[in-house]
Enzyme design. Structure first.
Site, mmCIF file in Angstrom:
data_model
loop_
_atom_site.group_PDB
_atom_site.id
_atom_site.type_symbol
_atom_site.label_atom_id
_atom_site.label_comp_id
_atom_site.label_asym_id
_atom_site.label_seq_id
_atom_site.Cartn_x
_atom_site.Cartn_y
_atom_site.Cartn_z
ATOM 1 N N CYS A 56 40.110 36.224 47.334
ATOM 2 C CA CYS A 56 38.799 36.497 46.728
ATOM 3 C C CYS A 56 38.153 37.747 47.318
ATOM 4 O O CYS A 56 37.546 38.554 46.602
ATOM 5 C CB CYS A 56 37.874 35.295 46.862
ATOM 6 N N HIS A 162 33.716 32.006 50.106
ATOM 7 C CA HIS A 162 34.093 32.765 48.913
ATOM 8 C C HIS A 162 33.381 34.114 48.903
ATOM 9 O O HIS A 162 32.290 34.270 49.475
ATOM 10 C CB HIS A 162 33.724 31.973 47.659
ATOM 11 N N ASP A 180 32.303 35.856 39.366
ATOM 12 C CA ASP A 180 33.273 35.112 40.176
ATOM 13 C C ASP A 180 34.689 35.615 39.897
ATOM 14 O O ASP A 180 35.136 35.628 38.748
ATOM 15 C CB ASP A 180 33.169 33.618 39.854
#
Length: 479
Positions: A56, A162, A180
């Site tokens: 991520c 994240h 995202d």
């Protein structure tokens, strides 16, 4: 027997609002009218899904670097230079990231290492009001993007730590748009800014430090003109640890009497990778039909490099470093780690090979892809002389490509020979010392000596160009 697997997750709503839902679209239109979606279009143009479950941080940074039109300086595939998350390997091995993910500090390091300007704020170094102001500023601009590091549980989502970029802000609702990068799991979504702040204001168990946010922008000039910290070198982290953690402890444990003894503590037993830690930046170009002339841009860049090198050599610290090196010459083993690659032909062969990799795709280790190394001296303006190192690269089974390496400085000796042709060990060590935080030296027991060292290493009175070089090196070391 095949496993069922997972197909996405249901986005917890509330607190999130799906970007593609009717309400999400309405918020987007309103925010667009408020002028706080300016960064969205660049980001969404390069928006991608992370290629590995733990990538991520890499995917987020890839989106932002491409949105800022930063040139990676190396090929992705074919002839194309383009950021891909598999290329972001300069601060942490990809195999380690694939298993463990990446920390806040290492993402900041990656951004710097790849040519971006970074302003990083852990949650304990900021307030929610500061965060809101910076979100508004970034979302009102195409030239600055904001990355957040947060714990998913704060948004009632599955998973742990994240990273994602922020794509926009709605003032009346005080909501931010999270783009995202785990698009296989959750779509882009709006969340309350205060809730995101709470999710950022958490501890990363891997480091024991707070999460936070960072603002990424394109540097107005190259991150460094003459020197760079070699964070792509596999031993860079051990060197950084030695300089920032071990050296202060060594200084506290010794009864030092003068500057020479201080330098001995730092440089007599350094990690083997120290010589590669700060390296000089050479300029590489293709040879064009035997053309030995320089463009005005090339002349300008080389002149700036020469100025910085001259500024280094006029510092009192440089004189101390030179004196220390001279005193060690008879002890070759002591300084072998620092000087084993100080000869121009060897340096140029290595740079030639790196340039060949960039220009032709020929990437062989140890300078083996460059042959016929030739050193020439060019009169730039009847006053300054530039060193041009030429090499021939075998770019295929039968094709060859000439590559030139432009060396920043050449001074003529009394017999007409070129001397001081490139940044030397003394230059590199001087910059390295200047780049260390001043508190490194606070443990020196002798007060007068401590004050003298601090005075030598204070950068505020250095010329602006040299200050900028040192500042960039310092920021990279600290990350």
């Amino acid at each position: 027997m095949a496993s069922a697997g997972l197909y996405r997750r249901v986005l917890p709503s509330p607190p999130a609002i799906d970007f593609a839902s009717p309400e999400g679209k309405k918020i987007f239109v309103e925010a667009l009218g408020q002028g706080t979606m300016e960064g969205f279009f660049k980001l969404v143009s390069y928006y991608q899904t992370q290629s590995e479950p733990a990538y991520c941080g890499l995917a987020t940074l890839t989106v932002v670097l491409n949105a800022l039109s930063i040139d990676p300086g190396r090929k992705w595939k074919g002839p194309w230079r383009w950021f891909d998350d598999s290329m972001l390997d300069c601060c942490e091995p990809l195999e380690k990231i694939k298993v463990q993910g990446i920390t806040f500090g290492k993402v900041a390091c990656l951004a710097r290492c790849n040519g971006a300007h970074v302003e990083a704020f852990r949650s304990n170094e900021s307030t929610v009001s500061d965060f809101r102001d910076r979100v508004i500023s970034c979302c009102s601009s195409e030239d600055r993007h904001l990355i957040v590091s947060y714990h998913r549980s704060g948004l009632k989502q599955t998973g742990e730590g994240h990273f994602s970029p922020i794509g926009g802000y709605h003032a009346e609702r005080d909501m931010v748009l999270i783009l995202d990068v785990t698009r296989y799991k959750y779509p882009p979504h709006w969340v309350p800014l205060t809730l995101l702040w709470d999710a950022m204001n958490t501890i990363d168990r891997a480091t024991g430090l707070q999460r936070g946010y960072m603002i990424i922008s394109k540097l107005k000039r190259a991150p460094s003109i003459l020197y760079t910290v070699s964070c792509r070198h596999e031993g860079w982290s051990s060197v950084a640890k030695f300089l920032t953690e071990n050296v202060p402890l060594l200084l506290k444990s010794e009864d030092l009497k003068d500057i020479q003894e201080v330098l001995s503590v730092v440089f007599k037993s350094p990690p083997s990778e120290l010589r590669e830690f700060i390296t000089w930046i050479a300029e590489v170009r293709r040879q064009e039909d035997g053309n030995l002339t320089l463009s005005e841009e090339e002349k300008g860049r080389l002149a700036i490099k020469a100025d910085i090198l001259e500024q280094i050599r006029t510092t009192t610290l440089f004189k101390h470093v030179t004196s220390w090196l001279d005193s060690q010459r008879s002890r070759c083993r002591t300084i072998a780690k620092l000087q084993d690659r100080d000869m121009l032909p060897e340096l140029a062969a290595g740079v030639c090979c790196q340039g060949a990799c960039l220009l032709t795709g020929c990437c062989l280790p140890g300078g083996k892809c460059c042959s016929q190394i030739d050193v020439k001296h060019l009169n730039v303006d009847h006053k300054n002389i530039v060193t041009l190192v030429s090499g021939t690269v075998a770019s295929g089974s039968s094709s060859e490509q000439g590559v030139d390496v432009l060396v920043p400085l050449c001074q003529m000796g009394p017999e007409g020979h070129c001397i001081g042709m490139h940044p030397s060990t003394a230059d590199v060590l001087t910059v390295l010392l200047l780049a260390l935080p001043l508190h490194t030296w606070s443990g020196i027991k002798e007060e007068k000596l401590c004050a003298e060292v601090t005075s030598l290493l204070t950068t505020e009175n250095l010329p602006p160009l040299l200050q900028e070089e040192v500042r960039f090196s310092l920021e990279t070391v600290l990350f």
